[in-house]
Design a protein around this motif. Structure first.
Motif, PDB file in Angstrom:
ATOM      1  N   ARG A 194      -5.788  21.037   6.460  1.00 36.55           N
ATOM      2  CA  ARG A 194      -6.310  19.783   5.913  1.00 36.55           C
ATOM      3  C   ARG A 194      -6.219  19.803   4.396  1.00 36.55           C
ATOM      4  N   ILE A 195      -5.546  18.810   3.869  1.00 34.68           N
ATOM      5  CA  ILE A 195      -5.430  18.760   2.406  1.00 34.68           C
ATOM      6  C   ILE A 195      -6.125  17.553   1.798  1.00 34.68           C
ATOM      7  N   ASP A 196      -6.731  16.718   2.644  1.00 36.26           N
ATOM      8  CA  ASP A 196      -7.263  15.466   2.088  1.00 36.26           C
ATOM      9  C   ASP A 196      -8.442  15.672   1.160  1.00 36.26           C
ATOM     10  N   ARG A 197      -9.035  16.851   1.207  1.00 36.51           N
ATOM     11  CA  ARG A 197     -10.143  17.079   0.284  1.00 36.51           C
ATOM     12  C   ARG A 197      -9.772  18.002  -0.867  1.00 36.51           C
ATOM     13  N   LEU A 198      -8.496  18.311  -0.976  1.00 36.09           N
ATOM     14  CA  LEU A 198      -8.096  19.228  -2.034  1.00 36.09           C
ATOM     15  C   LEU A 198      -7.730  18.479  -3.303  1.00 36.09           C
ATOM     16  N   PRO A 199      -7.933  19.136  -4.476  1.00 34.32           N
ATOM     17  CA  PRO A 199      -7.493  18.515  -5.723  1.00 34.32           C
ATOM     18  C   PRO A 199      -5.966  18.557  -5.821  1.00 34.32           C
ATOM     19  N   PRO A 200      -5.383  17.657  -6.594  1.00 36.82           N
ATOM     20  CA  PRO A 200      -3.922  17.526  -6.625  1.00 36.82           C
ATOM     21  C   PRO A 200      -3.186  18.826  -6.961  1.00 36.82           C
ATOM     22  N   HIS A 201      -3.755  19.623  -7.862  1.00 36.61           N
ATOM     23  CA  HIS A 201      -2.985  20.808  -8.244  1.00 36.61           C
ATOM     24  C   HIS A 201      -2.923  21.818  -7.109  1.00 36.61           C
ATOM     25  N   GLU A 202      -3.905  21.804  -6.242  1.00 39.76           N
ATOM     26  CA  GLU A 202      -3.844  22.738  -5.110  1.00 39.76           C
ATOM     27  C   GLU A 202      -2.910  22.212  -4.025  1.00 39.76           C
ATOM     28  N   GLY A 225       0.803  -1.218   0.000  1.00 42.56           N
ATOM     29  CA  GLY A 225       0.000   0.000   0.000  1.00 42.56           C
ATOM     30  C   GLY A 225       0.833   1.264   0.000  1.00 42.56           C
ATOM     31  N   LYS A 226       2.155   1.121  -0.163  1.00 43.87           N
ATOM     32  CA  LYS A 226       3.033   2.297  -0.075  1.00 43.87           C
ATOM     33  C   LYS A 226       2.718   3.308  -1.171  1.00 43.87           C
ATOM     34  N   THR A 227       2.621   2.804  -2.405  1.00 45.93           N
ATOM     35  CA  THR A 227       2.321   3.716  -3.495  1.00 45.93           C
ATOM     36  C   THR A 227       0.947   4.341  -3.314  1.00 45.93           C
ATOM     37  N   THR A 228      -0.022   3.529  -2.893  1.00 43.55           N
ATOM     38  CA  THR A 228      -1.355   4.066  -2.669  1.00 43.55           C
ATOM     39  C   THR A 228      -1.310   5.182  -1.638  1.00 43.55           C
ATOM     40  N   LEU A 229      -0.494   5.018  -0.620  1.00 45.50           N
ATOM     41  CA  LEU A 229      -0.409   6.045   0.409  1.00 45.50           C
ATOM     42  C   LEU A 229       0.130   7.348  -0.171  1.00 45.50           C
ATOM     43  N   LEU A 230       1.191   7.250  -0.954  1.00 37.68           N
ATOM     44  CA  LEU A 230       1.734   8.472  -1.555  1.00 37.68           C
ATOM     45  C   LEU A 230       0.713   9.127  -2.485  1.00 37.68           C
ATOM     46  N   ARG A 231       0.037   8.296  -3.250  1.00 37.05           N
ATOM     47  CA  ARG A 231      -0.955   8.834  -4.169  1.00 37.05           C
ATOM     48  C   ARG A 231      -2.091   9.510  -3.408  1.00 37.05           C
ATOM     49  N   THR A 232      -2.460   8.920  -2.285  1.00 36.52           N
ATOM     50  CA  THR A 232      -3.529   9.533  -1.490  1.00 36.52           C
ATOM     51  C   THR A 232      -3.078  10.870  -0.941  1.00 36.52           C
ATOM     52  N   ILE A 233      -1.850  10.914  -0.456  1.00 40.21           N
ATOM     53  CA  ILE A 233      -1.326  12.175   0.078  1.00 40.21           C
ATOM     54  C   ILE A 233      -1.309  13.247  -1.010  1.00 40.21           C
ATOM     55  N   ALA A 234      -0.925  12.837  -2.228  1.00 42.65           N
ATOM     56  CA  ALA A 234      -0.836  13.811  -3.322  1.00 42.65           C
ATOM     57  C   ALA A 234      -2.208  14.187  -3.867  1.00 42.65           C
ATOM     58  N   GLY A 235      -3.249  13.518  -3.400  1.00 44.60           N
ATOM     59  CA  GLY A 235      -4.598  13.873  -3.844  1.00 44.60           C
ATOM     60  C   GLY A 235      -5.082  13.104  -5.064  1.00 44.60           C
ATOM     61  N   LEU A 236      -4.269  12.188  -5.556  1.00 37.09           N
ATOM     62  CA  LEU A 236      -4.626  11.507  -6.788  1.00 37.09           C
ATOM     63  C   LEU A 236      -5.754  10.503  -6.613  1.00 37.09           C
ATOM     64  N   VAL A 237      -5.870   9.912  -5.445  1.00 38.05           N
ATOM     65  CA  VAL A 237      -6.924   8.916  -5.252  1.00 38.05           C
ATOM     66  C   VAL A 237      -8.296   9.584  -5.269  1.00 38.05           C
ATOM     67  N   ARG A 238      -8.391  10.712  -4.590  1.00 38.89           N
ATOM     68  CA  ARG A 238      -9.676  11.417  -4.625  1.00 38.89           C
ATOM     69  C   ARG A 238      -9.946  11.931  -6.019  1.00 38.89           C
ATOM     70  N   TRP A 239      -8.928  12.349  -6.710  1.00 40.35           N
ATOM     71  CA  TRP A 239      -9.076  12.818  -8.089  1.00 40.35           C
ATOM     72  C   TRP A 239      -9.634  11.699  -8.961  1.00 40.35           C
ATOM     73  N   GLU A 240      -9.063  10.511  -8.790  1.00 37.02           N
ATOM     74  CA  GLU A 240      -9.526   9.369  -9.558  1.00 37.02           C
ATOM     75  C   GLU A 240     -10.975   9.051  -9.193  1.00 37.02           C
ATOM     76  N   ARG A 241     -11.284   9.174  -7.942  1.00 37.21           N
ATOM     77  CA  ARG A 241     -12.648   8.896  -7.508  1.00 37.21           C
ATOM     78  C   ARG A 241     -13.638   9.841  -8.166  1.00 37.21           C
ATOM     79  N   GLU A 242     -13.307  11.124  -8.216  1.00 39.00           N
ATOM     80  CA  GLU A 242     -14.199  12.087  -8.856  1.00 39.00           C
ATOM     81  C   GLU A 242     -14.373  11.759 -10.323  1.00 39.00           C
ATOM     82  N   LEU A 243     -13.284  11.362 -10.936  1.00 34.88           N
ATOM     83  CA  LEU A 243     -13.292  11.072 -12.357  1.00 34.88           C
ATOM     84  C   LEU A 243     -14.195   9.883 -12.670  1.00 34.88           C
ATOM     85  N   ARG A 244     -14.083   8.848 -11.835  1.00 32.87           N
ATOM     86  CA  ARG A 244     -14.764   7.604 -12.150  1.00 32.87           C
ATOM     87  C   ARG A 244     -16.103   7.461 -11.440  1.00 32.87           C
TER      88      ARG A 244
END
Lengths: 370, 289, 255
Positions: C79-87, C40-59
């Motif tokens: 709190r950054i967990d609800r921010l899009p990756p570019h922010e 889950g290491k990569t998933t964790l980094l991706r979540t921190i960077a906002g990519l998982v939520r981004w993917e969720r919005e997309l799909r």
């Protein structure tokens, strides 16, 4: 005695297979209505609209087979329709063969076309595949318009034989064909072949790696789809008594896509539902000719915006529920799954930890090859 | 005769290039196959017609207003209809067809089905290299050339252009570097619409306007974009040249050829695809996920 | 604490990729995240960077759209967990992704410029560019080259250089050693150490445990979607159970 036994068995099967789900019940009673309709009203215009809807339903279901189930998005499905229409028409006009012969032969021509088109398309993927399929009917139409002495050009091949002596007979011929062919298409999707098609759609590379001969199955899909589209085309030519270039037009190709996506792609009944809602709607809108097309387009936009999966899935989602364990559908009124007994209402404990092995971590957002 | 072929080809190349580049950009950045693209081109033509003949405005303001209208309509319909459905590609396809139909019908209702023509901005002729060319043709060529150069500069020399190119390469990572992919996609749609608008505006006086005029160019633009490689700008430009050239040859050399134009272009496209399944400059389609 | 991850749980459909994961990164640290494949290491980094939520919005709403993300992530108290990756990137948190992911058809220079997208001050961009060239001279000599044609090691340097152009406060690097020869790895890691010494906080995910421990001030071990151990390299290596179960190292004769 034996008769009673079999009737009871039939009744129990009916209850068990069809009545048990609201979706299937609706479809069944829809089919019954289809056959009983002429008893209620023999208005020729109504019969004509419903007959055409039946023919187009076969056409749409055939598209769904290829594009929905196998994932080969075909933007030029009118090719099969038109090839069969012209073949049936020309055979009927020049050789005098009856529809009973010309329609199957037209379908054969469509199957051969499926081969001719499927093979070059094997190497193409995604949008390239779709846009290539768009090209074929346009090219054929260009050829037809250029060699007018043989094909009748813009006017088409006129004066074809009727399907049956009266409008009423024609109606029943077409309706029966529709029910039979669509059930056949559904049976294909619900068989081992259907599973293979599904696998190819989901992940072609993985299917190939599991030993499935994907090129062969893709061509098979093109041919099967062409077969049914061809049957629809032949029926259309003899019903309209003319085979013209409109059977090959982009609009025809787009129509069948619109109907199917509107009704619900990758569900055979979705294609049927789409046709039976939209086609009569276009006819009804004839009362306001100025706004007909506009109303049609706006209707499509609104429905897709709010029911993006299509009408049939939207309805089934509300009438039926999927069992979390065995994935079987159940009527929304039930509390427990009819197959495995697990309760349906309890919200699934979020994320039953399946080793977290990154199974879904293949689901990282894609890179765009741009 | 050769002169005619040459001029015709040049004009067509320019117009097709503008349409194909916009189309390719939208695919590359937003993965959008916008079948309503040429309908926007038609919208621009009708807008110019409206402003010049019905409102009496001079040429330049009419053109600018028309481009503005097209861009606004495109961006609004993109954000309202297509952006929310981004991941459902088949649904989006139908939505763009429906959108094109809506535009067609609205034009039909507002302007009727008659053939309309837009007066030229420039009148008179010039003689270039022994060929007599209308000044309108020259103006069209000039505008097209300037626009294409402007687009190239935008893409290669500005930050926005860099964002567009980066997002087309890897949408996800572009976000990570601070380039919001949704915003970049919207801007790309606006640029593509502007290009279609310019194309419609300059071409309007040369051809006749009627509500179905968006269909034939659509097949041609699709053929060009695909044979050049979806998402590739070099490909779109090269494709435009190839198709415009072969089209001119067919029209002038083959009897009844003009009926066959669209079919011929698509035939050329199929030929190219048989040799190179991803088009001339297309990148091998990477499977997502 | 520069970065705080609190009770983050991520599920893709019925697969739980992160299970109640919490960790902290202090400013100036070089934190390493190690663990077996699929932990889950990569998933964790991706979540921190906002990519998982981004993917969720997309799909959202599609067949593959059943993604859930829970928990909080705080960056510098926000709190950054609800921010899009570019922010998230705009706040100084940048990801150097797994498999590098350069913008393949763009040149090296364009890749670096793309990294500087958010930086408004042109002089700063020029300065940072010089710094990156000084750190990775090969990028300077290949600045016009199409990045897709670079070697693995060069691409990794480009990816890190591109990330540095964003002026990050926290640099997350995902498995930089993948596919690289040992010598190249060591050179690369020396550079990473240099970067950390300039004050940039680094969160490093790495397969190669020894390499990671040689650099890091502190470590977390992730296994089967959970955090299973935390500590400095020394502490973790001394713990027999940790050594055997998670680090795949044989019993030691002494650290």
């Amino acid at each position: 005695m034996m008769v009673r036994y079999h009737l009871l068995r039939l009744w129990r099967e009916f209850k068990g297979e069809i009545l048990v789900l609201p979706g299937r019940s609706i479809l069944f009673f829809g089919a019954v209505t289809l056959f009983l309709l002429p008893l209620a009203s023999s208005h020729p215009y109504l019969l004509r609209v419903v007959s055409l809807a039946c023919i187009f339903a076969i056409f749409a279901a055939s598209w769904d087979l290829l594009s929905g189930f196998v994932g080969q998005l075909n933007l030029g499905h009118a090719l099969f329709f038109g090839v069969a229409a012209y073949t049936s028409g020309l055979l009927n006009l020049h050789l005098g063969w009856p529809p009973l012969v010309t329609i199957p032969l037209g379908a054969v021509a469509a199957v051969l076309t499926g081969l001719a088109v499927g093979i070059p398309c094997l190497r193409l993927k995604g949008p390239y595949l779709s846009l290539a399929t768009l090209a074929f009917p346009v090219i054929l139409m260009g050829l037809i318009l250029m060699f007018t002495e043989f094909t009748g050009g813009e006017l088409g091949v006129p004066g074809l034989d009727r399907l049956a002596p009266t409008r009423l007979h024609e109606y029943y011929v077409v309706a029966t064909c529709a029910v039979v062919f669509i059930l056949l298409i559904w049976k294909v999707t619900d068989s081992k072949l259907g599973i293979i098609f599904h696998a190819i759609r989901e992940d072609e590379v993985a299917a190939r790696a599991s030993g499935i001969n994907t090129p062969m199955y893709k061509i098979l899909a093109f041919c099967l789809s062409g077969l049914f589209a061809g049957l629809a085309g032949g029926l259309y030519a003899h019903f309209m008594r003319i085979a013209g270039p409109s059977t090959l037009s982009m609009l025809t190709s787009f129509q069948v896509i619109i109907w199917t996506i509107f009704g619900g792609i990758a569900t055979v009944h979705g294609a049927v539902v789409g046709v039976f809602i939209l086609f009569p709607a276009v006819e009804v809108l004839r009362v306001a000719p100025e706004f007909r097309m506009l109303g049609y387009a706006v209707l499509i936009i609104l429905v897709l915006r709010f029911m993006p999966e299509g009408v049939a899935p939207w309805v089934t989602d509300r009438l039926e529920r999927e069992c979390p364990r065995c994935k079987e559908h159940n009527a929304f009124t039930r509390r427990d799954c009819r197959v495995c007994g697990t309760p349906l209402r309890v919200p699934l404990a979020r994320g039953v930890p399946v080793r977290g092995e990154g199974v879904g971590a293949g689901g990282r957002g894609g890179a765009v090859a741009g | 005769m050769v002169g005619d072929i040459l001029v015709n080809t040049l004009i067509n190349t320019g117009v097709y290039a503008m349409l194909a580049v916009g189309f390719s950009l939208m695919f590359g950045v937003a993965r959008l196959i916008n079948l309503a693209h040429t309908a926007f081109y038609m919208l621009a033509g009708y807008s110019i017609f409206f402003f010049i003949t019905r409102m009496g405005l001079p040429w330049l303001p009419s053109v600018l207003l028309s481009i503005l209208i097209v861009v606004v309509v495109a961006v609004v319909s993109y954000k309202a209809l297509i952006d929310p459905m981004r991941e459902r590609e088949t649904t989006v396809l139908i939505l763009t067809i429906a959108l094109a139909l809506v535009l067609q019908e609205v034009m039909l209702i507002l302007f009727g089905g008659y053939f309309r023509s837009v007066p030229s901005a420039l009148s008179g002729y010039s003689t270039i290299l022994g060929v007599r060319v209308t000044n309108q043709y020259l103006l069209t060529l000039g505008v097209v050339a300037v626009t294409l150069v402007a687009v190239w500069l935008l893409l290669m020399r500005t930050k926005l252009g860099l964002a567009i190119r980066a997002t087309a390469q890897d949408r996800e990572i572009a976000n990570v570097m601070g380039m919001c992919d949704s915003r970049t996609a919207t801007v790309t749609v606006a640029i593509a619409a502007a290009l279609a608008g310019v194309a419609g505006a300059v071409v309007a006086p040369l051809y006749i306007l009627e509500p179905r005029i968006w269909l034939p160019p659509l097949t041609i633009v699709l053929a060009i974009a695909v044979l050049g490689g979806l998402g590739s700008l070099k490909g779109s430009l090269l494709g435009a040249v190839i198709i415009a050239l072969s089209e001119s040859l067919v029209v002038f050399l083959v009897p009844q050829g003009s009926f066959f134009k669209g079919a011929f272009s698509l035939g050329v496209m199929i030929l190219v695809l048989l040799i190179r399944p991803e088009g001339l400059y297309g990148v091998a389609f990477e499977e997502e996920r | 604490m520069l970065l705080e991850v609190r009770n983050v749980t991520v599920c893709y459909d019925t697969a739980m990729l992160l299970n109640d994961v919490s960790l902290e990164v202090a400013e100036g640290e070089l934190l390493a995240l190690v663990g077996p494949n699929g932990a889950g290491k990569t998933t964790l980094l991706r979540t921190i960077a906002g990519l998982v939520r981004w993917e969720r919005e997309l799909r959202r709403g599609t067949r593959a759209g059943n993604i859930t993300v829970e928990g909080e992530i705080l960056f510098d108290g926000e709190r950054i967990d609800r921010l899009p990756p570019h922010e998230i990137a705009a706040r100084g948190l940048v990801l150097c992704p797994e498999r590098r992911r350069p913008f393949r058809e763009l040149s090296v220079l364009d890749n670096l410029r793309a990294g500087a997208y958010l930086v408004r001050d042109r002089r700063k961009v020029a300065e940072t560019l010089e710094m990156v060239y000084a750190l990775f001279p090969v990028l300077k000599s290949r600045s016009g080259q199409v990045s897709g044609t670079l070697s693995g090691g060069e691409q990794q340097m480009l990816a890190i250089g591109r990330a540095l152009m964003t002026q990050p406060r926290l640099l997350c690097i995902d498995e930089p050693s993948t596919g690289l020869a040992p010598r190249v790895c060591r050179e690369l890691f020396a550079k990473i150490k240099e970067i950390a010494e300039t004050g940039i906080t680094v969160l490093l995910v790495e397969q190669d445990v020894r390499l990671a421990f040689s650099l890091s001030t502190r470590n977390y071990i992730l296994s089967h979607s959970r955090v299973v151990a935390e500590g400095t390299g020394e502490e973790l290596l001394k713990d027999e159970k940790v050594r055997r179960s998670y680090l795949g190292l044989a019993a030691s004769a002494g650290a």
